[in-house]
Write a protein that holds these residues in place. Structure first.
Motif, PDB file in Angstrom:
ATOM      1  N   PHE A   5      50.770  39.708  38.181  1.00  0.00           N
ATOM      2  CA  PHE A   5      50.432  39.875  36.876  1.00  0.00           C
ATOM      3  C   PHE A   5      50.368  41.138  36.206  1.00  0.00           C
ATOM      4  CE2 PHE A   5      47.306  37.086  39.673  1.00  0.00           C
ATOM      5  CZ  PHE A   5      47.470  35.900  38.599  1.00  0.00           C
ATOM      6  N   HIS A   6      50.483  41.048  35.163  1.00  0.00           N
ATOM      7  CA  HIS A   6      50.508  42.278  34.046  1.00  0.00           C
ATOM      8  C   HIS A   6      49.397  42.310  33.068  1.00  0.00           C
ATOM      9  CE1 HIS A   6      54.360  43.063  35.901  1.00  0.00           C
ATOM     10  NE2 HIS A   6      54.732  41.619  35.719  1.00  0.00           N
ATOM     11  N   VAL A  44      45.389  41.535  43.954  1.00  0.00           N
ATOM     12  CA  VAL A  44      45.141  42.020  42.416  1.00  0.00           C
ATOM     13  C   VAL A  44      44.605  42.904  41.964  1.00  0.00           C
ATOM     14  CG1 VAL A  44      44.776  40.879  40.278  1.00  0.00           C
ATOM     15  CG2 VAL A  44      45.558  39.476  42.086  1.00  0.00           C
ATOM     16  N   VAL A  45      43.335  43.157  42.752  1.00  0.00           N
ATOM     17  CA  VAL A  45      42.826  44.267  42.591  1.00  0.00           C
ATOM     18  C   VAL A  45      43.353  45.650  42.873  1.00  0.00           C
ATOM     19  CG1 VAL A  45      40.660  45.693  43.195  1.00  0.00           C
ATOM     20  CG2 VAL A  45      40.542  43.230  42.626  1.00  0.00           C
ATOM     21  N   GLY A  46      44.119  45.583  43.772  1.00  0.00           N
ATOM     22  CA  GLY A  46      44.882  46.771  44.328  1.00  0.00           C
ATOM     23  C   GLY A  46      46.102  47.160  43.474  1.00  0.00           C
ATOM     24  N   SER A  47      46.705  46.196  42.960  1.00  0.00           N
ATOM     25  CA  SER A  47      47.855  46.249  41.928  1.00  0.00           C
ATOM     26  C   SER A  47      47.386  46.623  40.727  1.00  0.00           C
ATOM     27  CB  SER A  47      49.062  45.121  42.080  1.00  0.00           C
ATOM     28  OG  SER A  47      48.184  44.043  41.442  1.00  0.00           O
ATOM     29  N   LEU A  48      46.463  46.283  40.162  1.00  0.00           N
ATOM     30  CA  LEU A  48      45.782  46.208  38.855  1.00  0.00           C
ATOM     31  C   LEU A  48      44.787  47.409  38.565  1.00  0.00           C
ATOM     32  CD1 LEU A  48      46.220  42.618  37.256  1.00  0.00           C
ATOM     33  CD2 LEU A  48      47.777  44.280  37.237  1.00  0.00           C
ATOM     34  N   ALA A  49      44.293  47.800  39.498  1.00  0.00           N
ATOM     35  CA  ALA A  49      42.939  48.472  39.697  1.00  0.00           C
ATOM     36  C   ALA A  49      41.961  47.888  38.583  1.00  0.00           C
ATOM     37  CB  ALA A  49      43.431  49.954  39.041  1.00  0.00           C
ATOM     38  N   ASN A  51      38.400  45.224  38.599  1.00  0.00           N
ATOM     39  CA  ASN A  51      37.119  44.877  39.284  1.00  0.00           C
ATOM     40  C   ASN A  51      37.294  43.557  39.936  1.00  0.00           C
ATOM     41  OD1 ASN A  51      34.475  43.612  39.893  1.00  0.00           O
ATOM     42  ND2 ASN A  51      33.885  45.364  38.684  1.00  0.00           N
ATOM     43  N   PRO A  52      37.126  43.263  41.228  1.00  0.00           N
ATOM     44  CA  PRO A  52      37.031  42.018  41.776  1.00  0.00           C
ATOM     45  C   PRO A  52      36.591  40.804  41.092  1.00  0.00           C
ATOM     46  CG  PRO A  52      36.391  43.893  43.441  1.00  0.00           C
ATOM     47  CD  PRO A  52      36.238  44.392  41.960  1.00  0.00           C
ATOM     48  N   ASN A  53      35.292  41.094  40.430  1.00  0.00           N
ATOM     49  CA  ASN A  53      34.541  40.180  39.912  1.00  0.00           C
ATOM     50  C   ASN A  53      35.402  39.572  38.619  1.00  0.00           C
ATOM     51  OD1 ASN A  53      32.390  40.218  41.178  1.00  0.00           O
ATOM     52  ND2 ASN A  53      31.474  41.803  40.132  1.00  0.00           N
ATOM     53  N   THR A  54      36.328  40.270  38.050  1.00  0.00           N
ATOM     54  CA  THR A  54      37.125  39.909  36.940  1.00  0.00           C
ATOM     55  C   THR A  54      38.425  38.841  37.331  1.00  0.00           C
ATOM     56  OG1 THR A  54      37.001  42.022  35.681  1.00  0.00           O
ATOM     57  CG2 THR A  54      39.010  40.675  35.276  1.00  0.00           C
ATOM     58  N   VAL A  55      38.794  39.374  38.575  1.00  0.00           N
ATOM     59  CA  VAL A  55      39.855  38.329  39.201  1.00  0.00           C
ATOM     60  C   VAL A  55      39.016  37.006  39.665  1.00  0.00           C
ATOM     61  CG1 VAL A  55      41.674  37.986  41.135  1.00  0.00           C
ATOM     62  CG2 VAL A  55      41.038  40.096  39.994  1.00  0.00           C
ATOM     63  N   LEU A  56      38.183  37.143  40.255  1.00  0.00           N
ATOM     64  CA  LEU A  56      37.095  35.927  40.855  1.00  0.00           C
ATOM     65  C   LEU A  56      36.819  35.096  39.491  1.00  0.00           C
ATOM     66  CD1 LEU A  56      34.867  37.630  43.438  1.00  0.00           C
ATOM     67  CD2 LEU A  56      36.573  35.900  43.704  1.00  0.00           C
ATOM     68  N   LYS A  57      36.528  35.724  38.417  1.00  0.00           N
ATOM     69  CA  LYS A  57      35.998  34.943  37.306  1.00  0.00           C
ATOM     70  C   LYS A  57      37.137  34.128  36.728  1.00  0.00           C
ATOM     71  CE  LYS A  57      34.070  35.369  32.609  1.00  0.00           C
ATOM     72  NZ  LYS A  57      33.545  36.468  31.594  1.00  0.00           N
ATOM     73  N   ALA A  58      38.669  34.790  36.831  1.00  0.00           N
ATOM     74  CA  ALA A  58      39.962  34.232  36.223  1.00  0.00           C
ATOM     75  C   ALA A  58      40.120  32.897  37.343  1.00  0.00           C
ATOM     76  CB  ALA A  58      40.851  35.152  36.242  1.00  0.00           C
ATOM     77  N   TYR A  59      39.841  33.128  38.394  1.00  0.00           N
ATOM     78  CA  TYR A  59      40.204  32.123  39.494  1.00  0.00           C
ATOM     79  C   TYR A  59      39.269  30.821  39.210  1.00  0.00           C
ATOM     80  CZ  TYR A  59      43.833  34.876  41.888  1.00  0.00           C
ATOM     81  OH  TYR A  59      45.161  35.615  42.152  1.00  0.00           O
ATOM     82  N   ARG A  60      37.919  31.298  39.156  1.00  0.00           N
ATOM     83  CA  ARG A  60      36.937  30.098  39.019  1.00  0.00           C
ATOM     84  C   ARG A  60      37.242  29.448  37.694  1.00  0.00           C
ATOM     85  NH1 ARG A  60      33.151  34.005  40.605  1.00  0.00           N
ATOM     86  NH2 ARG A  60      32.751  34.703  38.266  1.00  0.00           N
TER      87      ARG A  60
END
Length: 131
Positions: A5-6, A44-49, A51-60
């Protein structure tokens, strides 16, 4: 294949939507195929710095659309119900675009200038459209 991701912080598009759009595009173009695993939330959180909730929202959102399916304790995978295959010629177009990018870089253009040139060519400014 693994997607990397970018983010474009200047785009005005919410971060989670940028992630969603990148997965949609990768699936549409055949870069990601049924059964491919998306990066873990932690990765994703580690590479983009972000919030985990942002990634979870995208995946949901992707799960809701049926593009991916979460497997508890294992990860998130591209759905086994593939969307329509990419149109014929996409691979050739991609190769041509990669060659164009090489020429653009050799001419001194950075990513931002290439994107602006592409956008200007695809959607010319209103002043040129009416001419």
């Amino acid at each position: 294949m693994v997607i990397e991701f970018h983010l474009d912080n200047r785009s005005g598009i919410p971060t989670y939507l940028q992630l969603v759009q990148q997965v949609r595009q990768a699936v549409r173009l055949g870069i990601l195929e049924p059964g491919d695993q998306l990066p873990t939330v932690k990765d994703v959180v580690g590479s983009l710095a972000i919030n985990p909730n942002t990634v979870l929202k995208a995946y949901r959102e992707l799960d809701r659309e049926g593009l991916v399916e979460g497997r508890r304790g294992v990860g998130t995978f591209v759905s086994s119900e593939p969307p329509a295959p990419p149109p014929d010629g996409v691979k050739e177009l991609r190769l041509g675009l990669l060659r164009w990018i090489g020429r653009a870089r050799a001419a001194g253009l950075d990513d931002e200038n290439m994107a602006a040139l592409f956008a200007d060519t695809v959607r010319p400014p209103a002043a040129r459209r009416v001419a």
